[in-house]
Design a protein around this motif. Structure first.
Motif, PDB file in Angstrom:
ATOM      1  N   GLU A 166      -3.021  -5.104 -12.037  1.00 52.73           N
ATOM      2  CA  GLU A 166      -2.363  -5.246 -10.735  1.00 52.73           C
ATOM      3  C   GLU A 166      -3.237  -4.703  -9.607  1.00 52.73           C
ATOM      4  OE1 GLU A 166       1.738  -4.095 -10.463  1.00 52.73           O
ATOM      5  OE2 GLU A 166       2.065  -4.436 -12.604  1.00 52.73           O
ATOM      6  N   VAL A 167      -4.167  -3.818  -9.962  1.00 50.52           N
ATOM      7  CA  VAL A 167      -5.131  -3.324  -8.968  1.00 50.52           C
ATOM      8  C   VAL A 167      -6.523  -3.387  -9.588  1.00 50.52           C
ATOM      9  CG1 VAL A 167      -3.481  -1.839  -7.777  1.00 50.52           C
ATOM     10  CG2 VAL A 167      -4.814  -0.909  -9.683  1.00 50.52           C
ATOM     11  N   ASP A 168      -7.527  -3.437  -8.745  1.00 46.27           N
ATOM     12  CA  ASP A 168      -8.908  -3.554  -9.205  1.00 46.27           C
ATOM     13  C   ASP A 168      -9.638  -2.213  -9.224  1.00 46.27           C
ATOM     14  OD1 ASP A 168      -8.576  -6.399  -9.294  1.00 46.27           O
ATOM     15  OD2 ASP A 168      -8.824  -6.411  -7.110  1.00 46.27           O
ATOM     16  N   VAL A 182     -13.917  -1.680   2.286  1.00 39.79           N
ATOM     17  CA  VAL A 182     -13.201  -2.881   1.849  1.00 39.79           C
ATOM     18  C   VAL A 182     -14.022  -4.161   2.028  1.00 39.79           C
ATOM     19  CG1 VAL A 182     -10.943  -1.847   2.267  1.00 39.79           C
ATOM     20  CG2 VAL A 182     -12.077  -3.106   4.115  1.00 39.79           C
ATOM     21  N   SER A 234      -2.935  -1.377  -1.945  1.00 41.44           N
ATOM     22  CA  SER A 234      -1.932  -2.316  -2.450  1.00 41.44           C
ATOM     23  C   SER A 234      -0.764  -1.616  -3.142  1.00 41.44           C
ATOM     24  CB  SER A 234      -2.575  -3.293  -3.445  1.00 41.44           C
ATOM     25  OG  SER A 234      -3.654  -3.985  -2.852  1.00 41.44           O
ATOM     26  N   ALA A 235      -1.036  -0.455  -3.738  1.00 43.24           N
ATOM     27  CA  ALA A 235       0.008   0.241  -4.484  1.00 43.24           C
ATOM     28  C   ALA A 235      -0.184   1.749  -4.346  1.00 43.24           C
ATOM     29  CB  ALA A 235      -0.023  -0.163  -5.956  1.00 43.24           C
ATOM     30  N   GLY A 287     -10.829  -6.029  -2.788  1.00 39.24           N
ATOM     31  CA  GLY A 287      -9.996  -5.960  -3.982  1.00 39.24           C
ATOM     32  C   GLY A 287      -8.751  -5.119  -3.748  1.00 39.24           C
ATOM     33  N   ARG A 288      -7.897  -5.122  -4.740  1.00 39.89           N
ATOM     34  CA  ARG A 288      -6.633  -4.390  -4.647  1.00 39.89           C
ATOM     35  C   ARG A 288      -6.845  -2.934  -5.068  1.00 39.89           C
ATOM     36  NH1 ARG A 288      -3.963  -8.395  -8.734  1.00 39.89           N
ATOM     37  NH2 ARG A 288      -6.057  -8.004  -9.531  1.00 39.89           N
ATOM     38  N   ARG A 289      -6.294  -2.032  -4.276  1.00 38.17           N
ATOM     39  CA  ARG A 289      -6.516  -0.608  -4.469  1.00 38.17           C
ATOM     40  C   ARG A 289      -5.204   0.123  -4.729  1.00 38.17           C
ATOM     41  NH1 ARG A 289     -10.722  -2.576  -1.726  1.00 38.17           N
ATOM     42  NH2 ARG A 289     -12.576  -1.295  -1.339  1.00 38.17           N
ATOM     43  N   ALA A 290      -5.314   1.231  -5.476  1.00 41.49           N
ATOM     44  CA  ALA A 290      -4.148   2.095  -5.691  1.00 41.49           C
ATOM     45  C   ALA A 290      -4.548   3.544  -5.458  1.00 41.49           C
ATOM     46  CB  ALA A 290      -3.598   1.926  -7.105  1.00 41.49           C
ATOM     47  N   ASP A 305      -5.016  -0.776   3.564  1.00 41.34           N
ATOM     48  CA  ASP A 305      -5.723  -1.577   2.566  1.00 41.34           C
ATOM     49  C   ASP A 305      -5.357  -1.190   1.137  1.00 41.34           C
ATOM     50  OD1 ASP A 305      -7.508  -3.251   4.244  1.00 41.34           O
ATOM     51  OD2 ASP A 305      -8.255  -1.297   4.916  1.00 41.34           O
TER      52      ASP A 305
END
Length: 343
Positions: A218-220, A149, A201-202, A154-157, A199
């Motif tokens: 919404e996620v990177d 991270v 996000s979704a 960034g945003r992760r799923a 960490d």
């Protein structure tokens, strides 16, 4: 002979002759949607024509459907497609008929996926996808990158509901080499999963949800099935993925115990696995063929082969999910993953 007796004779003869003209049929259960539509065009319809039979279709939600039919002695399916570890589990439970490999030719299919009661029929892959607007061409390429991270903020799923593929990537993220992932060191994989949990996000629970998260920005970065990733690329989304460190997950097919048309199902299964039909299937859907002979038929152009997850070049970049391991360990792994999620 009287008119009434003549009518009786003719009627009787017609009744005797009728079965000779009745077309035989089998019922195949599969996953539905675009996947089953591709099977219908490439496998079911050509097989029905070649064998002179009718192939009826149904859909299944998994191994529990087969359990219920077998336990109730009310089996209505002659062939059932499931995921690999469901077939391995079902075989342990005695839910399937043995396959006659004198009829079913498995040349070209990975020997690890040829078992007495089930055989692979196709592949899906879990891949890593990232947004090129965020990372350019230098996004995360490995699961260790995904877990890092600091280097890749960034945003992760991710998805925790599919524990076999999730723990496979968690092991690689912790440095396990691809050829050492199985047999899985579950404790190590679970500890790795716990490191990334906060960490994320979704958490997605379906392919459609994963797709929407990536598409809407919404996620990177995310884990996602290759078919969904390919569709995003085809739609022009600013994303990139590869088969490096992907998890190659076999779909399997089996004959439920007590199937009403077992002998005919065996012939149909043999046809489904032919290289020519397997090649046709891979031209219609992102799922790759189980039979490597499909790539030697001349039907698959090189540019298309480069996109197919089970092509020789792509398959060697991936970890083959081990169905027999998960037949024994799925329940335990799922329980432990859920415990981590609840912390």
């Amino acid at each position: 002979m009287t008119r009434s007796s003549l009518f009786a004779v003719v009627t009787a003869a017609t009744m005797v002759a009728a079965p000779a003209f009745a077309q035989q049929s089998i019922t195949v259960s599969s996953a539905g949607g675009a996947y089953q539509e591709a099977q219908r065009k490439a496998l079911f319809t050509p097989t029905a024509k070649e064998l002179g039979i009718t192939i009826k279709e149904d859909t299944t939600t998994g191994i529990n459907d087969v359990r219920l039919q077998v336990a109730g002695r009310a089996v209505k399916w002659d062939l059932a497609q499931l995921n690999g570890y469901e077939c391995a589990r079902g075989a342990k439970e005695g839910l399937f008929e043995p396959i006659d490999y004198k009829i079913v030719d498995t040349t070209g299919i990975d020997p690890r996926l040829v078992h007495p009661e089930w055989v692979a029929i196709s592949y899906t892959s879990l891949v890593l996808i990232y947004n090129t607007k965020v990372y350019g061409e230098n996004g995360p390429k490995t699961w260790a990158d995904f877990w890092d991270v600091k280097k890749f903020p960034g945003r992760r799923a991710l998805s925790h509901v599919f524990s076999p593929d999730m723990l496979s990537v968690a092991a690689m993220a912790d440095g396990v080499q691809m050829d050492k992932v199985y047999p899985l060191d579950m404790d190590r994989a679970l500890k790795s999963f716990a490191k990334i949990k906060n960490d994320v996000s979704a958490w997605w629970t379906s392919g459609a949800q994963a797709t929407q998260l990536v598409k809407d920005g919404e996620v990177d970065m995310a884990s996602i099935w290759n078919g969904r990733a390919s569709a995003l690329v085809a739609d022009g989304a600013p994303v990139r993925f590869s088969y490096d460190q992907a998890v190659l997950m076999p779909g399997c097919i089996a004959i439920p115990k007590g199937a009403p048309n077992k002998a005919l199902a065996m012939k149909a299964l043999a046809n489904f696995l032919k290289p020519e039909l397997q090649a046709d299937f891979s031209l219609l859907i992102a799922n790759g063929p189980a039979n490597q002979g499909a790539f030697s038929t001349g039907k698959i152009p090189p540019e298309r082969a480069a996109q197919i997850n089970s092509s020789p070049d792509n398959a060697k970049k991936q970890v083959l999910l081990d169905p027999t391991y998960w037949a024994d360990n799925l329940v335990t792994a799922t329980e432990k993953l859920n415990e981590i999620m609840q912390r």
